[in-house]
Write a protein that holds these residues in place. Structure first.
Motif, PDB file in Angstrom:
ATOM      1  N   ASN A  40       0.839  -1.206   0.000  1.00 48.84           N
ATOM      2  CA  ASN A  40       0.000   0.000   0.000  1.00 48.84           C
ATOM      3  C   ASN A  40       0.867   1.246   0.000  1.00 48.84           C
ATOM      4  N   PRO A  41       0.299   2.387  -0.470  1.00 43.74           N
ATOM      5  CA  PRO A  41       1.070   3.637  -0.425  1.00 43.74           C
ATOM      6  C   PRO A  41       1.571   3.975   0.980  1.00 43.74           C
ATOM      7  N   ILE A  42       0.832   3.570   2.023  1.00 45.13           N
ATOM      8  CA  ILE A  42       1.292   3.915   3.391  1.00 45.13           C
ATOM      9  C   ILE A  42       2.650   3.274   3.697  1.00 45.13           C
ATOM     10  N   GLU A  43       2.941   2.131   3.079  1.00 42.25           N
ATOM     11  CA  GLU A  43       4.247   1.497   3.332  1.00 42.25           C
ATOM     12  C   GLU A  43       5.358   2.251   2.607  1.00 42.25           C
ATOM     13  N   VAL A  44       5.027   2.770   1.424  1.00 36.66           N
ATOM     14  CA  VAL A  44       6.011   3.590   0.708  1.00 36.66           C
ATOM     15  C   VAL A  44       6.292   4.846   1.538  1.00 36.66           C
ATOM     16  N   LYS A  45       5.210   5.439   2.091  1.00 44.08           N
ATOM     17  CA  LYS A  45       5.377   6.658   2.899  1.00 44.08           C
ATOM     18  C   LYS A  45       6.159   6.352   4.176  1.00 44.08           C
ATOM     19  N   THR A  46       5.930   5.185   4.774  1.00 45.98           N
ATOM     20  CA  THR A  46       6.657   4.815   5.993  1.00 45.98           C
ATOM     21  C   THR A  46       8.128   4.560   5.662  1.00 45.98           C
ATOM     22  N   THR A 128      -7.602  -6.138   1.858  1.00 43.72           N
ATOM     23  CA  THR A 128      -7.320  -5.831   3.254  1.00 43.72           C
ATOM     24  C   THR A 128      -7.377  -4.315   3.482  1.00 43.72           C
ATOM     25  N   ILE A 129      -6.247  -3.616   3.614  1.00 44.74           N
ATOM     26  CA  ILE A 129      -6.306  -2.163   3.887  1.00 44.74           C
ATOM     27  C   ILE A 129      -7.117  -1.434   2.821  1.00 44.74           C
ATOM     28  N   ALA A 130      -6.842  -1.701   1.555  1.00 41.16           N
ATOM     29  CA  ALA A 130      -7.538  -0.971   0.489  1.00 41.16           C
ATOM     30  C   ALA A 130      -9.039  -1.265   0.524  1.00 41.16           C
ATOM     31  N   ILE A 132     -10.974  -2.473   3.089  1.00 40.79           N
ATOM     32  CA  ILE A 132     -11.700  -2.003   4.282  1.00 40.79           C
ATOM     33  C   ILE A 132     -11.832  -0.471   4.253  1.00 40.79           C
ATOM     34  N   THR A 133     -10.841   0.197   3.689  1.00 41.55           N
ATOM     35  CA  THR A 133     -10.915   1.661   3.577  1.00 41.55           C
ATOM     36  C   THR A 133     -12.121   2.062   2.734  1.00 41.55           C
ATOM     37  N   ALA A 134     -12.241   1.445   1.577  1.00 39.22           N
ATOM     38  CA  ALA A 134     -13.375   1.767   0.694  1.00 39.22           C
ATOM     39  C   ALA A 134     -14.698   1.377   1.360  1.00 39.22           C
ATOM     40  N   ALA A 155     -10.342   5.784  -9.284  1.00 41.16           N
ATOM     41  CA  ALA A 155     -11.182   4.581  -9.241  1.00 41.16           C
ATOM     42  C   ALA A 155     -10.462   3.338  -9.759  1.00 41.16           C
ATOM     43  N   SER A 156      -9.314   3.536 -10.401  1.00 41.97           N
ATOM     44  CA  SER A 156      -8.583   2.400 -10.958  1.00 41.97           C
ATOM     45  C   SER A 156      -7.530   1.853 -10.008  1.00 41.97           C
ATOM     46  N   GLY A 157      -7.306   2.531  -8.872  1.00 36.29           N
ATOM     47  CA  GLY A 157      -6.230   2.119  -7.970  1.00 36.29           C
ATOM     48  C   GLY A 157      -6.681   1.129  -6.910  1.00 36.29           C
ATOM     49  N   GLY A 158      -5.817   0.933  -5.920  1.00 36.52           N
ATOM     50  CA  GLY A 158      -6.086  -0.060  -4.879  1.00 36.52           C
ATOM     51  C   GLY A 158      -7.410   0.196  -4.176  1.00 36.52           C
ATOM     52  N   VAL A 159      -7.546   1.350  -3.551  1.00 33.96           N
ATOM     53  CA  VAL A 159      -8.780   1.654  -2.810  1.00 33.96           C
ATOM     54  C   VAL A 159      -9.940   1.876  -3.782  1.00 33.96           C
ATOM     55  N   THR A 177     -13.224   8.722 -11.651  1.00 32.35           N
ATOM     56  CA  THR A 177     -12.110   9.327 -12.387  1.00 32.35           C
ATOM     57  C   THR A 177     -10.896   8.393 -12.443  1.00 32.35           C
ATOM     58  N   ALA A 178     -10.228   8.429 -13.567  1.00 36.07           N
ATOM     59  CA  ALA A 178      -8.931   7.761 -13.789  1.00 36.07           C
ATOM     60  C   ALA A 178      -8.455   8.288 -15.142  1.00 36.07           C
ATOM     61  N   SER A 179      -7.316   7.809 -15.631  1.00 41.53           N
ATOM     62  CA  SER A 179      -6.907   8.269 -16.963  1.00 41.53           C
ATOM     63  C   SER A 179      -7.559   7.377 -18.024  1.00 41.53           C
ATOM     64  N   SER A 236     -12.187  12.491   2.524  1.00 48.41           N
ATOM     65  CA  SER A 236     -10.836  12.584   1.970  1.00 48.41           C
ATOM     66  C   SER A 236      -9.909  11.677   2.768  1.00 48.41           C
ATOM     67  N   ILE A 237      -9.134  10.849   2.079  1.00 51.57           N
ATOM     68  CA  ILE A 237      -8.358   9.860   2.838  1.00 51.57           C
ATOM     69  C   ILE A 237      -6.836  10.063   2.866  1.00 51.57           C
ATOM     70  N   PRO A 238      -6.232  10.806   1.901  1.00 52.11           N
ATOM     71  CA  PRO A 238      -4.765  10.935   2.044  1.00 52.11           C
ATOM     72  C   PRO A 238      -4.422  11.755   3.290  1.00 52.11           C
ATOM     73  N   SER A 239      -3.734  11.159   4.223  1.00 50.12           N
ATOM     74  CA  SER A 239      -3.555  11.779   5.539  1.00 50.12           C
ATOM     75  C   SER A 239      -2.704  13.050   5.491  1.00 50.12           C
ATOM     76  N   LYS A 302       5.040   4.899  -8.395  1.00 50.21           N
ATOM     77  CA  LYS A 302       4.777   5.658  -9.634  1.00 50.21           C
ATOM     78  C   LYS A 302       3.383   6.290  -9.579  1.00 50.21           C
ATOM     79  N   GLY A 303       2.487   5.692  -8.758  1.00 48.09           N
ATOM     80  CA  GLY A 303       1.146   6.274  -8.588  1.00 48.09           C
ATOM     81  C   GLY A 303       0.151   5.883  -9.665  1.00 48.09           C
ATOM     82  N   HIS A 304       0.481   4.873 -10.472  1.00 49.70           N
ATOM     83  CA  HIS A 304      -0.426   4.495 -11.569  1.00 49.70           C
ATOM     84  C   HIS A 304      -0.839   3.028 -11.501  1.00 49.70           C
ATOM     85  N   THR A 305      -0.808   2.461 -10.314  1.00 48.57           N
ATOM     86  CA  THR A 305      -1.161   1.046 -10.174  1.00 48.57           C
ATOM     87  C   THR A 305      -2.624   0.814 -10.552  1.00 48.57           C
ATOM     88  N   LYS A 306      -2.832  -0.290 -11.285  1.00 55.06           N
ATOM     89  CA  LYS A 306      -4.200  -0.725 -11.606  1.00 55.06           C
ATOM     90  C   LYS A 306      -4.558  -1.801 -10.576  1.00 55.06           C
TER      91      LYS A 306
HETATM   92  N1  NAP Z   1      -6.494   7.247   5.655  1.00 52.24           N
HETATM   93  C1  NAP Z   1      -6.530   5.937   5.432  1.00 52.24           C
HETATM   94  O1  NAP Z   1      -6.979   5.149   6.297  1.00 52.24           O
HETATM   95  C2  NAP Z   1      -6.059   5.394   4.095  1.00 52.24           C
HETATM   96  C3  NAP Z   1      -6.260   4.049   3.769  1.00 52.24           C
HETATM   97  C4  NAP Z   1      -5.863   3.580   2.510  1.00 52.24           C
HETATM   98  C5  NAP Z   1      -5.266   4.467   1.612  1.00 52.24           C
HETATM   99  N2  NAP Z   1      -5.049   5.753   1.960  1.00 52.24           N
HETATM  100  C6  NAP Z   1      -4.424   6.703   0.993  1.00 52.24           C
HETATM  101  O2  NAP Z   1      -5.282   6.805  -0.146  1.00 52.24           O
HETATM  102  C7  NAP Z   1      -4.522   7.097  -1.322  1.00 52.24           C
HETATM  103  C8  NAP Z   1      -4.895   6.126  -2.452  1.00 52.24           C
HETATM  104  O3  NAP Z   1      -4.453   4.811  -2.111  1.00 52.24           O
HETATM  105  P1  NAP Z   1      -4.465   3.655  -3.208  1.00 52.24           P
HETATM  106  O4  NAP Z   1      -3.960   2.425  -2.544  1.00 52.24           O
HETATM  107  O5  NAP Z   1      -5.770   3.590  -3.891  1.00 52.24           O
HETATM  108  O6  NAP Z   1      -3.362   4.216  -4.241  1.00 52.24           O
HETATM  109  P2  NAP Z   1      -2.897   3.629  -5.652  1.00 52.24           P
HETATM  110  O7  NAP Z   1      -3.350   2.248  -5.841  1.00 52.24           O
HETATM  111  O8  NAP Z   1      -1.432   3.917  -5.760  1.00 52.24           O
HETATM  112  O9  NAP Z   1      -3.667   4.585  -6.708  1.00 52.24           O
HETATM  113  C9  NAP Z   1      -3.229   4.554  -8.022  1.00 52.24           C
HETATM  114  C10 NAP Z   1      -4.328   4.994  -8.965  1.00 52.24           C
HETATM  115  O10 NAP Z   1      -4.577   6.403  -8.823  1.00 52.24           O
HETATM  116  C11 NAP Z   1      -4.951   6.894 -10.108  1.00 52.24           C
HETATM  117  N3  NAP Z   1      -4.696   8.336 -10.152  1.00 52.24           N
HETATM  118  C12 NAP Z   1      -3.511   8.955  -9.954  1.00 52.24           C
HETATM  119  N4  NAP Z   1      -3.677  10.295 -10.054  1.00 52.24           N
HETATM  120  C13 NAP Z   1      -4.995  10.501 -10.317  1.00 52.24           C
HETATM  121  C14 NAP Z   1      -5.783  11.667 -10.508  1.00 52.24           C
HETATM  122  N5  NAP Z   1      -5.247  12.881 -10.462  1.00 52.24           N
HETATM  123  N6  NAP Z   1      -7.120  11.513 -10.719  1.00 52.24           N
HETATM  124  C15 NAP Z   1      -7.678  10.279 -10.760  1.00 52.24           C
HETATM  125  N7  NAP Z   1      -6.979   9.131 -10.600  1.00 52.24           N
HETATM  126  C16 NAP Z   1      -5.642   9.258 -10.377  1.00 52.24           C
HETATM  127  C17 NAP Z   1      -4.077   6.129 -11.052  1.00 52.24           C
HETATM  128  O11 NAP Z   1      -4.719   6.090 -12.308  1.00 52.24           O
HETATM  129  P3  NAP Z   1      -3.887   6.484 -13.652  1.00 52.24           P
HETATM  130  O12 NAP Z   1      -2.808   5.462 -13.778  1.00 52.24           O
HETATM  131  O13 NAP Z   1      -4.931   6.393 -14.690  1.00 52.24           O
HETATM  132  O14 NAP Z   1      -3.323   7.849 -13.410  1.00 52.24           O
HETATM  133  C18 NAP Z   1      -3.945   4.748 -10.406  1.00 52.24           C
HETATM  134  O15 NAP Z   1      -4.797   3.759 -10.963  1.00 52.24           O
HETATM  135  C19 NAP Z   1      -3.055   7.051  -0.877  1.00 52.24           C
HETATM  136  O16 NAP Z   1      -2.633   8.361  -0.582  1.00 52.24           O
HETATM  137  C20 NAP Z   1      -3.108   6.226   0.407  1.00 52.24           C
HETATM  138  O17 NAP Z   1      -2.025   6.463   1.277  1.00 52.24           O
HETATM  139  C21 NAP Z   1      -5.444   6.251   3.178  1.00 52.24           C
END
Ligand code: NAP
Length: 314
Positions: A40-46, A128-130, A132-134, A155-159, A177-179, A236-239, A302-306
């Motif tokens: 998860n991104p939180i591990e990259v941040k840690t 798991t994290i992704a 339960i967050t959603a 919408a294309s990422g983990g959560v 939203t996604a690309s 909003s979830i990015p801390s 890279k921030g573009h995980t599917k």
């Molecule tokens: N507070 C909490 O409890 C909690 C829990 C879980 C996650 N989080 C945080 O939530 C965030 C998302 O986590 P994640 O696991 O879903 O990340 P992720 O899997 O790395 O998200 C990647 C996705 O984001 C899309 N994306 C990137 N920039 C975008 C933009 N400007 N508009 C729309 N889509 C975009 C990408 O699509 P493209 O490739 O098409 O750009 C890619 O599919 C992270 O900051 C994470 O730390 C917080």
């Protein structure tokens, strides 16, 4: 056992594979042989340095990772729910440390859930994290129900890819939203409306939303408020930036939620049931062996995980 040790905060080179002893368990703990971990991104941040890093680095074996699936190897005397051989998954130790980037991890009963029959270790570890967050954000704060209009960012990422599926499960109408290259993927998850964030302004395409689920943060908070109806909810979830959401939303006549997940067994069991019925389908885009943990982190950051990236132990 093999484990990925974080020597100090910084780039991926500080993650190093090492042979260390298999951990001992106490009477109320369970030793699990890891099959799959998800990242998860939180591990990259840690890894780079955040509120968790300092404490983790004080450990004799600083090991990242919270999400995992595996097989129970050994249980402490006070454990009643699990026995050796059980297939389990969970968010381990959170908000403490789970140390799942290793061939074995130690868990408490409350952090483990049975993997349902027919569900793979990969799919369980990914949900798991992704997931339960959603689930918690949309159910507990968005209060999604039939005909709720919800906008889900990333919408294309983990959560996000779980978010779209849960939103449809709750009966909502989904804008996502996604690309552009991920449009088919996001529509297949169930999105009713797709917005390419690279070529379209989402606040012009999605209007009068009841709920926005913001996974990007920063100025997405300001723009997302323009998509909401008066009284709508912005989660909003990015801390790093979600401290601002309550005040900004209030100024716009909306409700702002700064979300943080609760490690809750009841919700993990609900996720397990949806995995079993096939209503929830994790998408795993890449799988790396533990030895290649650096490559996995590089890919995620890279921030573009599917969907999700997972780590396998064998
Ligand atoms: N507070 C909490 O409890 C909690 C829990 C879980 C996650 N989080 C945080 O939530 C965030 C998302 O986590 P994640 O696991 O879903 O990340 P992720 O899997 O790395 O998200 C990647 C996705 O984001 C899309 N994306 C990137 N920039 C975008 C933009 N400007 N508009 C729309 N889509 C975009 C990408 O699509 P493209 O490739 O098409 O750009 C890619 O599919 C992270 O900051 C994470 O730390 C917080």
């Amino acid at each position: 056992m093999k484990a990925a040790i974080l020597k100090k905060t910084g780039d991926v080179d500080h993650l190093t594979m090492k042979n260390i002893p298999i951990p001992e368990i106490k009477e109320n703990e369970i030793l699990v042989k890891t099959k799959v971990a998800s990242i998860n991104p939180i591990e990259v941040k840690t890894r780079k340095g955040n509120r968790f890093s300092k404490e983790l680095l004080q450990d004799e074996y600083p090991i990242l990772g919270w999400d995992a699936s595996g097989v129970v190897e050994k249980v402490g005397e006070k454990i009643t729910e699990f026995k050796p051989g059980d297939k389990v998954f969970g968010i381990i130790g959170f908000p403490g440390f789970g140390k799942t980037y290793a061939e074995y991890f130690v868990a408490e009963e409350k952090h483990l859930t049975y993997i349902p029959e027919g569900v793979s270790f990969e799919d369980a570890a990914a949900s798991t994290i992704a997931a339960i967050t959603a689930y918690q954000a949309l159910k507990d704060f968005g209060k999604l129900e039939s005909n709720t209009k919800v906008l889900i960012h990333a919408a294309s990422g983990g959560v996000g890819h779980y978010g779209v599926q849960f939103a449809k499960h709750f009966g909502a109408e989904v804008w996502a939203t996604a690309s552009g290259s991920k449009e088919d993927f996001v529509r297949d998850l169930g999105a009713d409306h797709f917005i390419d964030y690279k070529t379209q302004k989402f606040e012009e395409e999605a209007q009068n939303m009841d709920v926005v689920f913001d996974l990007i943060g920063g100025d997405y908070i300001d723009h997302s408020l323009k998509s909401l109806k008066k009284g709508g909810v912005l989660i909003s979830i990015p801390s790093a930036t979600n401290e601002e959401v309550e005040e900004k939303a209030e100024n716009a006549g909306c409700v702002g939620v700064r979300f943080s997940l609760k490690n809750n067994k009841k919700d993990m069991q609900a996720i397990a049931r949806l995995l079993k019925t096939g209503e929830l389908k994790p998408f795993i885009s890449e799988s790396f062996p533990l030895d290649e943990i650096r490559e996995a982190h590089k890919e995620l950051e890279k921030g573009h995980t599917k969907g999700k990236i997972v780590i396998t132990m064998e």
